[in-house]
Design a protein around this motif. Sequence first.
Motif, PDB file in Angstrom:
ATOM      1  N   TRP A   1      -1.245  -7.756   1.445  1.00 31.80           N
ATOM      2  CA  TRP A   1      -0.053  -7.026   1.781  1.00 31.80           C
ATOM      3  C   TRP A   1       0.662  -6.605   0.414  1.00 31.80           C
ATOM      4  O   TRP A   1       0.868  -5.440   0.289  1.00 31.80           O
ATOM      5  CB  TRP A   1       0.972  -7.871   2.619  1.00 31.80           C
ATOM      6  N   GLU A   2       0.861  -7.647  -0.368  1.00 27.57           N
ATOM      7  CA  GLU A   2       1.329  -7.326  -1.989  1.00 27.57           C
ATOM      8  C   GLU A   2       0.825  -6.104  -2.427  1.00 27.57           C
ATOM      9  O   GLU A   2       1.278  -5.159  -2.966  1.00 27.57           O
ATOM     10  CB  GLU A   2       1.148  -8.514  -2.632  1.00 27.57           C
ATOM     11  N   HIS A   3      -0.523  -6.205  -2.693  1.00 32.40           N
ATOM     12  CA  HIS A   3      -1.505  -5.150  -3.307  1.00 32.40           C
ATOM     13  C   HIS A   3      -1.122  -3.845  -2.466  1.00 32.40           C
ATOM     14  O   HIS A   3      -0.677  -2.561  -3.345  1.00 32.40           O
ATOM     15  CB  HIS A   3      -2.698  -5.236  -2.992  1.00 32.40           C
ATOM     16  N   GLN A   4      -1.059  -3.790  -1.189  1.00 31.72           N
ATOM     17  CA  GLN A   4      -0.842  -2.475  -0.522  1.00 31.72           C
ATOM     18  C   GLN A   4       0.464  -1.758  -0.888  1.00 31.72           C
ATOM     19  O   GLN A   4       0.758  -0.667  -0.717  1.00 31.72           O
ATOM     20  CB  GLN A   4      -1.129  -2.837   1.210  1.00 31.72           C
ATOM     21  N   GLU A   5       1.579  -3.001  -0.875  1.00 30.42           N
ATOM     22  CA  GLU A   5       2.989  -2.501  -1.107  1.00 30.42           C
ATOM     23  C   GLU A   5       3.198  -2.229  -2.670  1.00 30.42           C
ATOM     24  O   GLU A   5       4.258  -1.741  -3.197  1.00 30.42           O
ATOM     25  CB  GLU A   5       3.833  -3.441  -0.749  1.00 30.42           C
ATOM     26  N   GLY A   6       2.194  -2.206  -3.528  1.00 27.66           N
ATOM     27  CA  GLY A   6       2.332  -1.874  -5.010  1.00 27.66           C
ATOM     28  C   GLY A   6       2.917  -3.036  -5.370  1.00 27.66           C
ATOM     29  O   GLY A   6       3.321  -3.159  -6.782  1.00 27.66           O
ATOM     30  N   LEU A   7       2.759  -4.281  -5.169  1.00 33.86           N
ATOM     31  CA  LEU A   7       3.671  -5.370  -5.820  1.00 33.86           C
ATOM     32  C   LEU A   7       2.265  -6.453  -6.153  1.00 33.86           C
ATOM     33  O   LEU A   7       2.727  -7.308  -6.597  1.00 33.86           O
ATOM     34  CB  LEU A   7       4.531  -6.350  -4.637  1.00 33.86           C
ATOM     35  N   GLY A   8       1.000  -6.202  -6.030  1.00 33.41           N
ATOM     36  CA  GLY A   8       0.339  -7.154  -6.294  1.00 33.41           C
ATOM     37  C   GLY A   8      -0.194  -7.078  -7.795  1.00 33.41           C
ATOM     38  O   GLY A   8      -0.041  -8.093  -8.450  1.00 33.41           O
ATOM     39  N   ALA A   9      -0.744  -6.114  -8.380  1.00 39.74           N
ATOM     40  CA  ALA A   9      -1.056  -6.035  -9.809  1.00 39.74           C
ATOM     41  C   ALA A   9      -0.976  -4.430 -10.164  1.00 39.74           C
ATOM     42  O   ALA A   9      -0.912  -3.726  -9.527  1.00 39.74           O
ATOM     43  CB  ALA A   9      -2.469  -6.352 -10.013  1.00 39.74           C
ATOM     44  N   ASN A  10      -0.422  -4.451 -11.574  1.00 40.25           N
ATOM     45  CA  ASN A  10      -0.420  -2.964 -12.037  1.00 40.25           C
ATOM     46  C   ASN A  10      -1.512  -2.061 -11.602  1.00 40.25           C
ATOM     47  O   ASN A  10      -1.458  -0.887 -11.156  1.00 40.25           O
ATOM     48  CB  ASN A  10      -0.183  -2.968 -13.701  1.00 40.25           C
ATOM     49  N   TYR A  11      -2.570  -2.884 -11.943  1.00 34.84           N
ATOM     50  CA  TYR A  11      -3.970  -2.008 -11.629  1.00 34.84           C
ATOM     51  C   TYR A  11      -3.914  -1.366 -10.424  1.00 34.84           C
ATOM     52  O   TYR A  11      -4.103  -0.207 -10.144  1.00 34.84           O
ATOM     53  CB  TYR A  11      -5.221  -2.897 -11.905  1.00 34.84           C
ATOM     54  N   THR A  12      -3.895  -2.229  -9.405  1.00 35.93           N
ATOM     55  CA  THR A  12      -3.672  -1.534  -7.945  1.00 35.93           C
ATOM     56  C   THR A  12      -2.760  -0.831  -7.796  1.00 35.93           C
ATOM     57  O   THR A  12      -2.704   0.155  -6.780  1.00 35.93           O
ATOM     58  CB  THR A  12      -4.060  -2.754  -7.019  1.00 35.93           C
ATOM     59  N   ALA A  13      -1.546  -1.023  -8.068  1.00 34.24           N
ATOM     60  CA  ALA A  13      -0.416  -0.456  -7.896  1.00 34.24           C
ATOM     61  C   ALA A  13      -0.484   1.087  -8.236  1.00 34.24           C
ATOM     62  O   ALA A  13      -0.060   2.250  -7.473  1.00 34.24           O
ATOM     63  CB  ALA A  13       0.886  -0.932  -8.621  1.00 34.24           C
ATOM     64  N   LYS A  14      -1.195   1.410  -8.980  1.00 37.62           N
ATOM     65  CA  LYS A  14      -1.601   2.850  -9.632  1.00 37.62           C
ATOM     66  C   LYS A  14      -2.720   3.302  -8.837  1.00 37.62           C
ATOM     67  O   LYS A  14      -3.073   4.493  -8.940  1.00 37.62           O
ATOM     68  CB  LYS A  14      -2.028   2.890 -10.871  1.00 37.62           C
ATOM     69  N   ARG A  15      -3.220   2.744  -7.880  1.00 36.34           N
ATOM     70  CA  ARG A  15      -4.561   3.327  -7.531  1.00 36.34           C
ATOM     71  C   ARG A  15      -4.448   3.073  -5.869  1.00 36.34           C
ATOM     72  O   ARG A  15      -5.486   2.752  -5.102  1.00 36.34           O
ATOM     73  CB  ARG A  15      -5.742   2.336  -8.091  1.00 36.34           C
ATOM     74  N   LEU A  16      -3.384   3.147  -5.296  1.00 39.47           N
ATOM     75  CA  LEU A  16      -3.174   2.922  -3.831  1.00 39.47           C
ATOM     76  C   LEU A  16      -3.816   4.049  -2.950  1.00 39.47           C
ATOM     77  O   LEU A  16      -3.577   5.166  -3.424  1.00 39.47           O
ATOM     78  CB  LEU A  16      -1.728   2.579  -3.364  1.00 39.47           C
ATOM     79  N   PRO A  17      -4.151   3.997  -1.994  1.00 35.97           N
ATOM     80  CA  PRO A  17      -4.121   2.669  -1.126  1.00 35.97           C
ATOM     81  C   PRO A  17      -5.465   1.799  -1.570  1.00 35.97           C
ATOM     82  O   PRO A  17      -6.247   2.296  -2.217  1.00 35.97           O
ATOM     83  CB  PRO A  17      -4.214   2.810   0.315  1.00 35.97           C
ATOM     84  N   VAL A  18      -5.407   0.518  -1.375  1.00 40.05           N
ATOM     85  CA  VAL A  18      -6.620  -0.443  -1.347  1.00 40.05           C
ATOM     86  C   VAL A  18      -7.228  -0.970   0.051  1.00 40.05           C
ATOM     87  O   VAL A  18      -6.422  -0.942   0.886  1.00 40.05           O
ATOM     88  CB  VAL A  18      -6.303  -1.676  -2.381  1.00 40.05           C
TER      89      VAL A  18
END
Length: 102
Positions: free
Chosen positions: A27-44
């Motif tokens: 959920w954190e990754h999907q909301e852009g709260l997980g990691a900078n890397y994934t936040a710039k590459r949504l959705p995961v």
Amino acid sequence: MPYTYILECADGSYYTGSTWNMARRLWEHQEGLGANYTAKRLPVRLVYCEECDRIDTAFQREKQIQGWSRKKKLALIASDMNQLHVLAECQNASHHENLHAD
């Protein structure tokens, strides 16, 4: 329960991590709260997850997988143990020649 996981990002790249709570971390990754890397590459999308006995084991496994090639990660995601073993072998040309020099 600790987990090691692999996410596929919108750009096709992979992100490997570890966590105590897989549902919350996803959920954190999907909301852009997980990691900078994934936040710039949504959705995961969660493509691989394995349970570990301890968080330090999950973290060590995360670091191991992070060092792998894309092909090796794909074999893990596909549960292709034969390909995983082939890719784990040394690919160095001189090593290959020494193995077959009889």
